[in-house]
Motif scaffolding. Structure first.
Motif, PDB file in Angstrom:
ATOM      1  N   PRO A  72     -15.364  31.080  -9.907  1.00 27.16           N
ATOM      2  CA  PRO A  72     -14.470  30.642  -8.825  1.00 27.16           C
ATOM      3  C   PRO A  72     -13.157  30.039  -9.336  1.00 27.16           C
ATOM      4  CG  PRO A  72     -16.288  29.084  -9.099  1.00 27.16           C
ATOM      5  CD  PRO A  72     -16.536  30.219 -10.046  1.00 27.16           C
ATOM      6  N   SER A  73     -12.091  30.314  -8.608  1.00 26.45           N
ATOM      7  CA  SER A  73     -10.789  29.703  -8.905  1.00 26.45           C
ATOM      8  C   SER A  73     -10.770  28.302  -8.276  1.00 26.45           C
ATOM      9  CB  SER A  73      -9.676  30.546  -8.281  1.00 26.45           C
ATOM     10  OG  SER A  73      -9.833  30.532  -6.864  1.00 26.45           O
ATOM     11  N   ASP A  74      -9.741  27.530  -8.586  1.00 25.10           N
ATOM     12  CA  ASP A  74      -9.602  26.208  -7.960  1.00 25.10           C
ATOM     13  C   ASP A  74      -9.526  26.342  -6.445  1.00 25.10           C
ATOM     14  OD1 ASP A  74      -9.756  24.788 -10.293  1.00 25.10           O
ATOM     15  OD2 ASP A  74      -7.586  24.549 -10.526  1.00 25.10           O
ATOM     16  N   THR A  75      -8.873  27.404  -5.977  1.00 24.56           N
ATOM     17  CA  THR A  75      -8.777  27.613  -4.530  1.00 24.56           C
ATOM     18  C   THR A  75     -10.154  27.893  -3.940  1.00 24.56           C
ATOM     19  OG1 THR A  75      -6.617  28.566  -4.932  1.00 24.56           O
ATOM     20  CG2 THR A  75      -7.540  28.937  -2.751  1.00 24.56           C
ATOM     21  N   ASP A  76     -10.957  28.719  -4.629  1.00 19.53           N
ATOM     22  CA  ASP A  76     -12.327  28.983  -4.152  1.00 19.53           C
ATOM     23  C   ASP A  76     -13.116  27.677  -4.065  1.00 19.53           C
ATOM     24  OD1 ASP A  76     -11.972  31.782  -4.114  1.00 19.53           O
ATOM     25  OD2 ASP A  76     -12.488  31.938  -6.244  1.00 19.53           O
ATOM     26  N   ILE A  77     -12.935  26.833  -5.084  1.00 18.05           N
ATOM     27  CA  ILE A  77     -13.668  25.550  -5.108  1.00 18.05           C
ATOM     28  C   ILE A  77     -13.213  24.686  -3.926  1.00 18.05           C
ATOM     29  CG2 ILE A  77     -14.001  23.401  -6.420  1.00 18.05           C
ATOM     30  CD1 ILE A  77     -13.757  25.162  -8.991  1.00 18.05           C
ATOM     31  N   ASP A  78     -11.904  24.586  -3.735  1.00 19.79           N
ATOM     32  CA  ASP A  78     -11.380  23.758  -2.636  1.00 19.79           C
ATOM     33  C   ASP A  78     -11.877  24.248  -1.283  1.00 19.79           C
ATOM     34  OD1 ASP A  78     -10.038  22.238  -4.450  1.00 19.79           O
ATOM     35  OD2 ASP A  78      -8.099  23.206  -4.143  1.00 19.79           O
ATOM     36  N   LYS A  79     -11.980  25.572  -1.164  1.00 25.60           N
ATOM     37  CA  LYS A  79     -12.384  26.147   0.125  1.00 25.60           C
ATOM     38  C   LYS A  79     -13.883  25.980   0.397  1.00 25.60           C
ATOM     39  CE  LYS A  79     -11.443  30.496   1.415  1.00 25.60           C
ATOM     40  NZ  LYS A  79     -10.790  31.794   1.094  1.00 25.60           N
ATOM     41  N   ASN A  80     -14.678  26.024  -0.653  1.00 23.53           N
ATOM     42  CA  ASN A  80     -16.131  26.091  -0.472  1.00 23.53           C
ATOM     43  C   ASN A  80     -16.879  24.801  -0.759  1.00 23.53           C
ATOM     44  OD1 ASN A  80     -16.888  29.081   0.071  1.00 23.53           O
ATOM     45  ND2 ASN A  80     -15.314  29.161  -1.514  1.00 23.53           N
ATOM     46  N   ILE A  81     -16.350  23.999  -1.662  1.00 20.42           N
ATOM     47  CA  ILE A  81     -17.075  22.760  -2.005  1.00 20.42           C
ATOM     48  C   ILE A  81     -16.394  21.615  -1.247  1.00 20.42           C
ATOM     49  CG2 ILE A  81     -17.892  21.276  -3.884  1.00 20.42           C
ATOM     50  CD1 ILE A  81     -19.071  24.103  -3.982  1.00 20.42           C
ATOM     51  N   ILE A  82     -16.902  21.389  -0.051  1.00 19.04           N
ATOM     52  CA  ILE A  82     -16.212  20.438   0.838  1.00 19.04           C
ATOM     53  C   ILE A  82     -17.098  19.213   1.106  1.00 19.04           C
ATOM     54  CG2 ILE A  82     -14.616  22.088   1.896  1.00 19.04           C
ATOM     55  CD1 ILE A  82     -16.680  22.378   4.188  1.00 19.04           C
ATOM     56  N   ASN A  83     -18.034  18.958   0.204  1.00 15.01           N
ATOM     57  CA  ASN A  83     -18.861  17.760   0.308  1.00 15.01           C
ATOM     58  C   ASN A  83     -17.991  16.520   0.063  1.00 15.01           C
ATOM     59  OD1 ASN A  83     -20.664  19.869   0.227  1.00 15.01           O
ATOM     60  ND2 ASN A  83     -22.130  18.836  -1.101  1.00 15.01           N
ATOM     61  N   ALA A 102     -24.212  25.702  -6.881  1.00 16.98           N
ATOM     62  CA  ALA A 102     -25.099  26.810  -7.268  1.00 16.98           C
ATOM     63  C   ALA A 102     -24.981  27.955  -6.266  1.00 16.98           C
ATOM     64  CB  ALA A 102     -26.543  26.315  -7.365  1.00 16.98           C
ATOM     65  N   ALA A 103     -24.892  27.624  -4.987  1.00 19.47           N
ATOM     66  CA  ALA A 103     -24.758  28.674  -3.960  1.00 19.47           C
ATOM     67  C   ALA A 103     -23.400  29.361  -4.082  1.00 19.47           C
ATOM     68  CB  ALA A 103     -24.928  28.067  -2.565  1.00 19.47           C
ATOM     69  N   LEU A 104     -22.361  28.592  -4.410  1.00 19.74           N
ATOM     70  CA  LEU A 104     -21.029  29.190  -4.581  1.00 19.74           C
ATOM     71  C   LEU A 104     -21.040  30.172  -5.752  1.00 19.74           C
ATOM     72  CD1 LEU A 104     -17.939  29.385  -4.124  1.00 19.74           C
ATOM     73  CD2 LEU A 104     -17.693  27.409  -5.633  1.00 19.74           C
TER      74      LEU A 104
END
Ligand code: FES
Ligand code: FES
Length: 160
Positions: free
Chosen positions: A120-131, A111-113
């Motif tokens: 978001p692109s897959d790269t944005d997801i990989d960079k930001n969702i690091i749980n 939600a914050a992303l």
């Protein structure tokens, strides 16, 4: 020491002896909101992610004193069954959870992303969702993040 903040839109005041107590324990033990989970306790896994002033924060490592005057949102405040947040709706549609333990943290991080990067692109997801998800639901999660972006877009268009 008294700390005043908003939790899920409601003004709250707590009296706490140790102002360095992690926000996670205030939310879970004093306020009874059990959706935010404890994983590593070291700001590494993201199970405890919630929002402080709309930013994703790892609450196991965030002292309650820093929440003074701020808006804290937990998974309970993101949406509900009648009005799910697009992220919650997408998570249901894509049947993301396995054991479910890590999922509130992932949904709050997502939600914050989307607040910052609506599509978001897959790269944005990989960079930001690091749980971390021990059940490895990453594939379904990625699909759900893209679906949540779509739902948000549709909602925005419908609401003009
Ligand atoms: S419990 Fe907070 S990051 Fe793992
Ligand atoms: S769904 Fe089980 S740890 Fe992520």
């Amino acid at each position: 020491m008294k700390i005043n903040f908003n939790i899920n839109g409601t003004a709250t005041s707590i009296d706490i002896a140790d102002a360095n107590t992690p926000l996670l324990w205030v939310v879970r033990d004093l306020l009874g909101l059990k959706g935010t989970k404890f994983g590593c306790g070291k700001a590494a896994c993201g199970a405890c992610t919630l929002h402080v002033d709309r930013e994703a924060v790892r609450s196991c490592s965030y002292a309650i004193k820093f929440a003074e005057g701020k808006e804290v949102t937990t998974i309970e405040g993101l949406g509900d069954e009648k009005n799910p947040h697009p992220v919650q709706q997408a998570w249901i549609e894509e049947i993301v959870p396995q054991c479910g333990y890590c999922q509130p943290g992932f949904m709050m991080a997502t939600a914050a992303l989307l607040d910052k990067i609506p599509n978001p692109s897959d790269t944005d997801i990989d960079k930001n969702i690091i749980n971390v998800c021990r059940c490895a639901t990453y594939y379904r999660m990625r699909k759900a993040i893209h679906r949540a972006a779509e739902i948000s877009q549709i909602n925005t268009e419908e609401n003009g």
